[in-house]
Write an enzyme that holds these catalytic residues in place. Sequence first.
Site, PDB file in Angstrom:
ATOM      1  CE1 TYR A 295      11.233   1.573 -13.993  1.00 32.15           C
ATOM      2  CE2 TYR A 295      13.117   2.768 -14.695  1.00 32.15           C
ATOM      3  CZ  TYR A 295      12.326   2.424 -14.031  1.00 32.15           C
ATOM      4  OH  TYR A 295      12.069   3.449 -12.666  1.00 32.15           O
TER       5      TYR A 295
ATOM      6  NE  ARG B  51       5.952   6.960 -17.032  1.00 40.53           N
ATOM      7  CZ  ARG B  51       5.605   7.123 -15.872  1.00 40.53           C
ATOM      8  NH1 ARG B  51       5.553   8.127 -15.167  1.00 40.53           N
ATOM      9  NH2 ARG B  51       5.609   5.995 -15.042  1.00 40.53           N
TER      10      ARG B  51
ATOM     11  CG  HIS C 287      30.798   5.340 -24.753  1.00 42.80           C
ATOM     12  ND1 HIS C 287      31.899   4.447 -24.683  1.00 42.80           N
ATOM     13  CD2 HIS C 287      30.285   5.657 -23.612  1.00 42.80           C
ATOM     14  CE1 HIS C 287      32.146   4.437 -23.447  1.00 42.80           C
ATOM     15  NE2 HIS C 287      31.296   4.981 -22.955  1.00 42.80           N
TER      16      HIS C 287
ATOM     17  CE  LYS D 199       8.810   4.167 -14.530  1.00 48.26           C
ATOM     18  NZ  LYS D 199       9.042   4.669 -13.333  1.00 48.26           N
TER      19      LYS D 199
ATOM     20  CD  GLU E 242      11.344  12.777  -9.579  1.00 51.63           C
ATOM     21  OE1 GLU E 242      10.210  12.652  -9.914  1.00 51.63           O
ATOM     22  OE2 GLU E 242      12.267  12.766 -10.326  1.00 51.63           O
TER      23      GLU E 242
ATOM     24  CG  LEU F 299       8.767   9.707 -14.539  1.00 52.74           C
ATOM     25  CD1 LEU F 299       9.352   9.564 -15.740  1.00 52.74           C
ATOM     26  CD2 LEU F 299       8.932   8.208 -13.646  1.00 52.74           C
TER      27      LEU F 299
END
Length: 283
Positions: free
Chosen positions: A32, A51, A101, A145, A177, A201
């Site tokens: 996302y 990205r 999976h 992300k 972070e 990230l």
Amino acid sequence: MSTYLLNDRFVKDDEISISIEDRGYYFGDGVYEVIRVYGGTLFTAEEHIARLYESAAKIRMQLPYGEEEMKHKIEQLVRDNGIDEGHVYVQATRGAAPRVHQFPGEDIVPVITGYTKAYPATASQHEPVTLKSVEDIRWMRCDIKSLNLLANVMAKQEAYEEGHYEALLHRSGTVTEGSSSNMFGVKDGVIHTHPVSNFILNGITRRVVMECCTELDQPVIEEPMALEDVYNMDEFFMTSTTNGIVPVSAIDGKQIGDGRPGPVTEALMAAFDRKLPVPVESK
């Protein structure tokens, strides 16, 4: 009635239908992006969209159309919803298929969704916030992300329950972070921040701040910070798409500097605000 992006179409609330077998629902199998809107204009859209496609490639997911078409669709989404200030959320999952999976067959097409949210835009003159350090238990590919944010959610909730704005994540005492932000400390006029790696990230706002540092001849050291060293920083701030630059007054109850935004933080907030598409009001 709001307009939403669903694959290659624009639909209304009552037209939205997502399969219960969507792999984003089952596995968090998707990626996302969140893009800020200022004055009806997307901020750093190309970087965010690039990205998104990089994250998709890292999980071996081929999106059904290219970056330029994605940008046009997001711009239309903003126009159709009349968004002047706010953000756009865009998500891509691997698609709907029976729950196993391994990846589904090539006939399964990724599902793309997007929506907008309006809220007032403010310049980076936020009141300082406080942080709580939390052990970073996320997986080893934080550079993607992805939709797998449960560890982030748990860390944020732990900080929130104790009255803090954000969780400062660390791996056995090495700061990485925030749960939804990048972190920067300032000591003796030099900025310290974790280097770009699989442990963080590389935030788009982080990248803009690094550009501002270059323009201001602001020294930056990109290397891991020890949590114990963070407590002794002269200044500290965090960055994110939705909040820009946010100064930090205390971490784990320990005051940073005099508890107010320092000169380096203030200079960067001013430089960041100059890059926005339109002037915005200070808080």
